[in-house]
Design an enzyme around this catalytic site. Structure first.
Site, PDB file in Angstrom:
ATOM      1  N   LYS A  63       0.831  -1.198   0.000  1.00 53.82           N
ATOM      2  CA  LYS A  63       0.000   0.000   0.000  1.00 53.82           C
ATOM      3  C   LYS A  63       0.869   1.253   0.000  1.00 53.82           C
ATOM      4  CE  LYS A  63      -3.803  -2.356   0.137  1.00 53.82           C
ATOM      5  NZ  LYS A  63      -3.167  -3.604  -0.322  1.00 53.82           N
ATOM      6  N   ASP A  64       0.297   2.327  -0.510  1.00 56.56           N
ATOM      7  CA  ASP A  64       1.027   3.567  -0.723  1.00 56.56           C
ATOM      8  C   ASP A  64       1.510   4.202   0.579  1.00 56.56           C
ATOM      9  OD1 ASP A  64      -1.253   3.245  -2.842  1.00 56.56           O
ATOM     10  OD2 ASP A  64       0.318   4.403  -3.827  1.00 56.56           O
TER      11      ASP A  64
END
Length: 364
Positions: A63-64
């Site tokens: 995830k970012d």
């Protein structure tokens, strides 16, 4: 002009799990919320906090960093109640779920208040098995476009977003796939050629997959330059959208109506030892060979990687599912500034930044 800058208050990502923890077993699934951290950063902090090696943690997807994100992790031999009780540090995290019943707050046009990294274990439950990469159904996104603009521009962006959701978006890998310096693919090529060694298996896999991603993006650009991505080409490897099954097109004229109906989709290469390849002597094979050569490799290079790099196929078009109406204008804190929130779901491997670039017509 409305633009997108990934920040924790303007970029929200929530993983859609393939399954939920069963409630028993030797592994503990952790539902975490994080801000300003990569998934690997979060794992490192949790490993220290819970006194477990980082290599023992499982995850379904990365995830970012510059976002507020929620995802599952797994770790063996950790008591769920202890994990939740001792599972928060850094500035307070506020979930948008808790804000849902409140009126929308104006969105600031500047950088906003300085907020450091934060991590919270929201819930925990036992499960018999470790969480593995790819064990997810997709991700939900909320993205805020912000900037000076008119009501007509906001309406045009919302309309373009709905049109792209109906037609599909080029399924490029986002820039974050290639690292902060943009050199992950080059490092992966050096590993593939034996010019570099990497003892960290997780990092080695990341770098090699970045090289595969570079080949795919190059192939996608070459294909799009010649025809619409939805056009079936001679030798295309097609994927059934309901089962994921792959087959080589024997007759593009027969398969084109199936693509138009959404039953199948053309794919591009993630080269490896067991990847289904188009047969020789056709336009698809020529495009793929050219993309691999442009990335600095050969099919033989990938074949020598053995079990470490099995290869796969990736759809050339990204399916975008609108959540509710898909978009809504929200109040902005500054005069003459507008804010448009986009809500959508992508399948595993899809990049929200690629969708946003298509909506705004900007470079990623």
């Amino acid at each position: 002009m409305l633009t997108f800058t990934p920040t924790p208050d303007r970029f929200v990502v929530e993983e859609i799990p393939a399954y939920l923890p069963r409630g028993d077993g030797g592994h503990t699934f952790l539902w975490i919320e994080k801000r300003g951290l990569t998934t690997f950063d979060a794992i490192a902090r949790l490993a220290e906090r819970l006194a477990r090696p980082a290599r023992d943690f499982g995850y379904a997807g990365l995830k970012d960093k510059h976002a507020t994100t929620r995802q599952w992790l797994s770790v063996p031999d950790v008591d769920p109640e202890r994990a939740v009780a001792d599972g928060m540090w850094g500035p307070e995290l506020v979930s948008r779920r808790a804000e849902a019943a409140s009126p929308p707050q104006p969105i600031a046009g500047g950088a906003g208040p300085s907020q450091g990294p934060a991590l919270k274990i929201v819930s925990a439950a036992r499960h018999p098995h470790k969480l593995r990469l790819g064990h997810l159904r997709g991700n939900r996104f909320e993205v805020v476009l912000l900037g000076p603009g008119s009501a007509d521009e906001v309406a045009a962006l919302a309309g373009r977003f709905r049109a792209l959701a109906a037609s599909g978006v080029p399924n490029r890998f986002g820039a974050q796939r290639f690292g902060a310096g943009g050199d992950n693919a080059a490092q992966g090529l050096a590993l593939l050629r034996g010019e570099r060694r990497e003892r960290d298996r997780r990092k080695r896999r990341l770098l090699l997959s970045a090289l595969q991603s570079s080949v795919f993006n190059r192939y996608l650009a070459r294909r799009a330059a010649g025809a619409p991505l939805s056009t079936v080409l001679a030798g295309d490897v097609l994927q059934k959208t309901d089962t994921g099954g792959l087959f080589v097109s024997a007759d593009p004229a027969v398969d084109q109506p199936r693509v138009d109906a959404g039953a199948v989709v053309p794919t591009g290469p993630l080269p490896g030892t067991r990847e289904i390849e188009p047969p020789g002597g056709n336009v698809t094979r020529a495009l793929e060979d050219a993309a691999i050569a442009e990335a600095g490799a050969t099919r033989e290079d990938f074949a020598r990687a053995g079990r470490e790099l099995p290869g796969a196929r990736r759809p050339v078009l990204l399916a975008v599912t609108l959540d509710g109406e898909g978009s809504a204008e929200e109040p902005a804190a500054e005069p003459d500034v507008r804010a448009l929130r986009l809500r959508f779901t992508l399948p595993p491997g899809g990049y929200a930044t690629v969708v946003v670039a298509a909506v705004t017509g900007s470079a990623e």
